[in-house]
Design a protein around this motif. Structure first.
Motif, PDB file in Angstrom:
ATOM      1  N   PRO A  40       0.750  -1.218   0.322  1.00 41.60           N
ATOM      2  CA  PRO A  40      -0.093  -0.026  -0.114  1.00 41.60           C
ATOM      3  C   PRO A  40       0.941   1.186   0.176  1.00 41.60           C
ATOM      4  N   PRO A  41       0.256   2.457  -0.558  1.00 43.28           N
ATOM      5  CA  PRO A  41       1.303   3.620  -0.458  1.00 43.28           C
ATOM      6  C   PRO A  41       1.342   4.238   0.765  1.00 43.28           C
ATOM      7  N   THR A  42       2.511   4.661   0.912  1.00 42.02           N
ATOM      8  CA  THR A  42       2.463   5.403   2.555  1.00 42.02           C
ATOM      9  C   THR A  42       1.578   6.769   2.251  1.00 42.02           C
ATOM     10  N   PRO A  43       1.211   6.952   3.596  1.00 42.22           N
ATOM     11  CA  PRO A  43       0.465   8.159   3.598  1.00 42.22           C
ATOM     12  C   PRO A  43       1.236   9.331   3.868  1.00 42.22           C
ATOM     13  N   GLU A  44       0.750  10.399   2.798  1.00 38.42           N
ATOM     14  CA  GLU A  44       1.616  11.645   3.191  1.00 38.42           C
ATOM     15  C   GLU A  44       1.731  12.423   4.450  1.00 38.42           C
ATOM     16  N   PRO A  45       2.590  12.978   5.118  1.00 35.50           N
ATOM     17  CA  PRO A  45       2.764  13.588   6.073  1.00 35.50           C
ATOM     18  C   PRO A  45       2.152  14.828   5.990  1.00 35.50           C
TER      19      PRO A  45
END
Length: 127
Positions: free
Chosen positions: A121-126
């Motif tokens: 899964p894509p990493t969430p943006e900070p």
């Protein structure tokens, strides 16, 4: 609602295109002394459009399942990532199972994409 006539029209168009592509081979069978077409070719052409006319309820349920899969895929990050992607993969697999092999081939790119997002899964943006 739009998926059923679209899928049926696409399968009928594909069946007609394959019918035209088989014409030279049927001509060669005629030159070889066989009067009829090959039974395998006839069975291929006749079986392609049967699923779109025999099971309208199954196709309707498959369309609803695929809409649910799209919804789950879009909101997967709000559901917790892997839970949404797992649900999307499962509902797409159910839609493929209900619609049958010829129509289910259109959903193969969707289940591959959902599987890729499920595995990494894509990493969430900070913020």
């Amino acid at each position: 609602m739009v998926l059923l006539p679209l899928a049926s029209g696409l399968i009928n168009l594909l069946r007609d295109i394959l019918g035209v592509l088989i014409l030279p081979f049927s001509f060669m069978f005629g030159l070889g002394g066989q009067m009829g077409q090959s039974p395998a070719l006839l069975r291929l052409l006749s079986d392609m459009g049967m699923q779109t006319q025999m099971h309208p309820w199954r196709l309707g349920i498959a369309a609803v399942l695929e809409l649910l899969a799209v919804f789950l895929f879009v909101i997967a990050e709000r559901l917790g990532g892997r839970i949404g992607y797992t649900g999307a993969c499962l509902t797409t697999a159910g839609a493929i199972g209900l619609s049958g092999l010829p129509l289910g081939m259109m959903l193969i790119p969707a289940i591959v994409t959902e599987g890729v997002f499920l595995l990494c899964p894509p990493t969430p943006e900070p913020d």
